[in-house]
Design an enzyme around this catalytic site. Structure first.
Site, PDB file in Angstrom:
ATOM      1  N   TYR A 125       0.815  -1.222   0.000  1.00 59.81           N
ATOM      2  CA  TYR A 125       0.000   0.000   0.000  1.00 59.81           C
ATOM      3  C   TYR A 125       0.846   1.268   0.000  1.00 59.81           C
ATOM      4  O   TYR A 125       2.054   1.223   0.158  1.00 59.81           O
ATOM      5  CB  TYR A 125      -1.044   0.006   1.106  1.00 59.81           C
ATOM      6  CG  TYR A 125      -0.661  -0.091   2.552  1.00 59.81           C
ATOM      7  CD1 TYR A 125       0.630   0.096   3.023  1.00 59.81           C
ATOM      8  CD2 TYR A 125      -1.664  -0.365   3.493  1.00 59.81           C
ATOM      9  CE1 TYR A 125       0.913   0.017   4.366  1.00 59.81           C
ATOM     10  CE2 TYR A 125      -1.383  -0.444   4.847  1.00 59.81           C
ATOM     11  CZ  TYR A 125      -0.090  -0.246   5.278  1.00 59.81           C
ATOM     12  OH  TYR A 125       0.173  -0.318   6.616  1.00 59.81           O
ATOM     13  N   GLU A 126       0.159   2.382  -0.264  1.00 55.64           N
ATOM     14  CA  GLU A 126       0.790   3.693  -0.491  1.00 55.64           C
ATOM     15  C   GLU A 126       1.751   3.654  -1.683  1.00 55.64           C
ATOM     16  O   GLU A 126       2.780   4.331  -1.700  1.00 55.64           O
ATOM     17  CB  GLU A 126       1.518   4.191   0.764  1.00 55.64           C
ATOM     18  CG  GLU A 126       0.666   4.221   2.011  1.00 55.64           C
ATOM     19  CD  GLU A 126      -0.622   4.999   1.860  1.00 55.64           C
ATOM     20  OE1 GLU A 126      -0.720   5.821   0.929  1.00 55.64           O
ATOM     21  OE2 GLU A 126      -1.550   4.770   2.650  1.00 55.64           O
ATOM     22  N   GLY A 127       1.403   2.881  -2.674  1.00 56.55           N
ATOM     23  CA  GLY A 127       2.237   2.722  -3.870  1.00 56.55           C
ATOM     24  C   GLY A 127       3.112   1.505  -3.718  1.00 56.55           C
ATOM     25  O   GLY A 127       3.991   1.464  -2.849  1.00 56.55           O
TER      26      GLY A 127
END
Length: 591
Positions: free
Chosen positions: A434-436
């Site tokens: 997550y978050e890229g």
């Protein structure tokens, strides 16, 4: 049942002997003397050890439950959240104008590590709020700040970020959520968002959602995205809560880990939203949240490694199996503890050298953020921008690897729930996603950050390493074991950067090597941190006033990293310079 001990002593070493924070010239750091940071970290450590850690297994086993549109968090979470809120921990580094304590981001990061190690799923509730707070604080109007920030800093309201939709993740230009303007200046938000951490829960009175949406008639792609404040309950003019907004949790994800955190499908059915920042400039405001979130996720990655290592070490010191190959070491026992075996020591040192190096790297990164904001230092801002994908990608990859190594230390016991190691593995896994995803981080590093300021920022990093080596090469023990290996690794990093520059006409060559470059860069950063820590430890030994065993242990751990982990830079360089032919040769249909 796993245990957790807050590493306050090691944090103090990094803060005061490595970073030397009180003399750094950053406003507010002069107040962070040893006694002050010891008091803050000590109290945070007690909360982590005694309140949060015991709830980690509870949260994993119970999970969250959606009942009549309301998410119920695991038993004990609400009481723990109230205790954290009442202690002022949620607003530790927030603006005093809105009720925060105004502490540096660095101190908040140190406290955050302990909370994440103790209970990652629980800490995500306040972590998401902190990102939403920052976005509103940076881009919101004065009225929006006064309406939302005091309650968010207090912790009675929380916040989220809503980006992803069922049909698109990283490519946010494809989002379909609409924001239709109304005569009163508000917008009607309609659409569905998925994977929204802490999207619905019972810990706070209100949840302030920050939602990306498109205003009809705006530009195509990401240039047409705007950001909106969409509260769960609308707020009256006097600050009291009004009617329920037209939004709901449509379901909870069934996940591999972080069961104690509610990962929600959020439905917006003509919900009232308020534009934050400029129209069609939502990505600028959202990245205020994203950049902090990526640093926070990097911290999550190594923090899970910290608690996993602690439990692996405890097991290795107590588990009796076999005898040392050089002779019996525990003659009064039926077997020696497994820590006598070289391969077990290799495993543990791999974990220890990573988590301690990662802590120093993260604290340095946090100090760069403070320098950028408190000193309005553009060079510090550029440096942390360059390092952000490395902090997120490298530390989460290696943090997950560390939890697996810790699990391996326990053998079959590590595969059972009783010992808790398998939960650390499952919880750490999300940090790489997550978050890229980390693949996206590597593309950002090579595609955007490497050329930042015409390449001046990465050159400034090389100069920083070079200057440290030159300033300290008169110390023979430091030079042989730390500076020379660091110099070689830095040359590998420079060679990789030069390869990308020479092959700019072949973007596949750069992108095929981007993941290896991120790891190569990460190893050099940890090599630099270990060289700095070794210098500080040697200085401590010379002074004769500190804990000699601590300093000697630090130096020995650093030697392991430089000898056994840092040489990985040559492997990564070889992969990078092999180009993209072997990666792109196979036709898609033949996979």
């Amino acid at each position: 049942m796993p245990t957790y001990t807050a590493p306050v002593k090691d944090m103090q070493f990094v803060l005061h002997e490595v970073l030397e924070i009180t003399g750094s010239g950053i406003p507010g750091y002069d107040e962070l003397d040893r006694d002050f940071t010891a008091a803050i970290l000590g109290e945070a450590g007690k909360l982590a050890e005694n309140v949060l850690a015991p709830l980690n297994t509870v949260g994993d086993e119970e999970g969250c439950k959606l009942e009549n549109g309301v998410v119920r968090t695991p038993k004990g979470f609400k009481e723990a959240y109230d205790q954290m809120r009442e202690g002022g921990w949620i607003g530790l580094d927030c603006d005093p104008d809105f009720g925060g304590q105004g502490m540096p981001y660095l101190l908040n990061s140190a406290v955050g590590e302990m909370f994440v190690s103790a209970n990652m799923a629980f800490n995500m509730y306040q972590g998401l709020s902190h990102g939403a707070y920052n976005a509103i604080h940076t881009h919101g109007s004065d009225a929006q700040k006064q309406t939302y920030l005091p309650k968010m800093v207090e912790g009675s309201w929380s916040g989220t970020m809503n980006l992803t939709e069922p049909h698109c993740g990283t490519d946010l230009g494809l989002i379909r959520t609409k924001a239709e303007p109304q005569d009163d200046g508000t917008y009607r938000i309609t659409g569905q968002k998925i994977w929204i951490s802490a999207g619905e829960h019972d810990l706070t009175d209100n949840i302030i959602h920050l939602v990306l949406a498109k205003i009809p008639g705006g530009p195509e792609g990401v240039k047409g995205i705007s950001l909106f404040i969409v509260p769960k309950f609308l707020v009256n003019e006097d600050g009291s809560l009004g009617e329920r907004n037209s939004l709901s949790c449509g379901g909870l994800e069934k996940k591999m880990g972080i069961h104690g955190n509610a990962t929600c499908v959020m439905n917006y059915d003509g919900a009232t939203g308020f534009l934050i920042g400029e129209m069609h400039k939502g990505m600028r405001a959202m990245f205020t949240m994203m950049n902090e979130a990526r640093l926070g996720v990097g911290l999550q990655g190594y923090a899970q490694g910290v608690v996993a290592y602690q439990n692996a070490l405890g097991f290795a010191q107590e588990r009796l199996q076999g005898r040392a190959v050089t002779g019996v070491e525990s003659p009064d026992k039926p077997a020696d503890p497994i820590i006598v075996h070289p391969d077990v020591r290799r495993n543990l040192l791999h974990q220890k050298s990573f988590v301690e190096g990662a802590r120093a790297f993260t604290f340095w990164g946090a100090s760069l953020i403070d320098r950028a904001h408190r000193n309005e230092d553009a060079e510090a801002e550029a440096m942390i921008s360059l390092l952000t994908p490395v902090l997120k990608g490298f530390l989460t990859d290696k943090g997950f690897e560390t939890t697996v190594l810790a699990q391996q230390t326990l053998g079959g016991s590590g595969f059972t729930k009783e010992w808790g190691l398998e939960q650390f593995v499952r919880d750490a896994r999300i940090t790489m996603i997550y978050e890229g995803t980390n693949g996206i981080q590597s593309l950002d590093l090579v595609g955007r950050k490497l050329g930042l300021n015409g390449g001046k920022t990465v050159m400034a990093f090389f100069e920083l390493v070079k200057a440290f080596i030159k300033e300290n090469e008169d110390r023979a023990d430091l030079k042989a074991n730390f500076l020379d290996p660091l110099k070689e690794a830095s040359k590998d990093l420079q060679a990789a950067a030069m390869y990308f520059m020479q092959n700019m006409k072949n973007p596949n060559a750069a992108l095929a090597g981007s993941y290896d470059f991120m790891h190569l860069f990460g190893h050099v950063c940890l090599g630099l941190m270990w060289a700095r820590m070794a210098k500080a430890a040697m200085t401590g030994l010379d002074g004769g006033e500190g804990d000699a065993d601590f300093y000697r242990t630090k130096i020995a751990t650093g030697r392991y990293y430089m000898a056994r982990q840092l040489p990985a830079t040559k492997l990564h360089l070889a992969r990078i310079t092999s180009g993209s032919d072997s990666v792109m040769e196979l036709e898609a249909a033949n996979f």
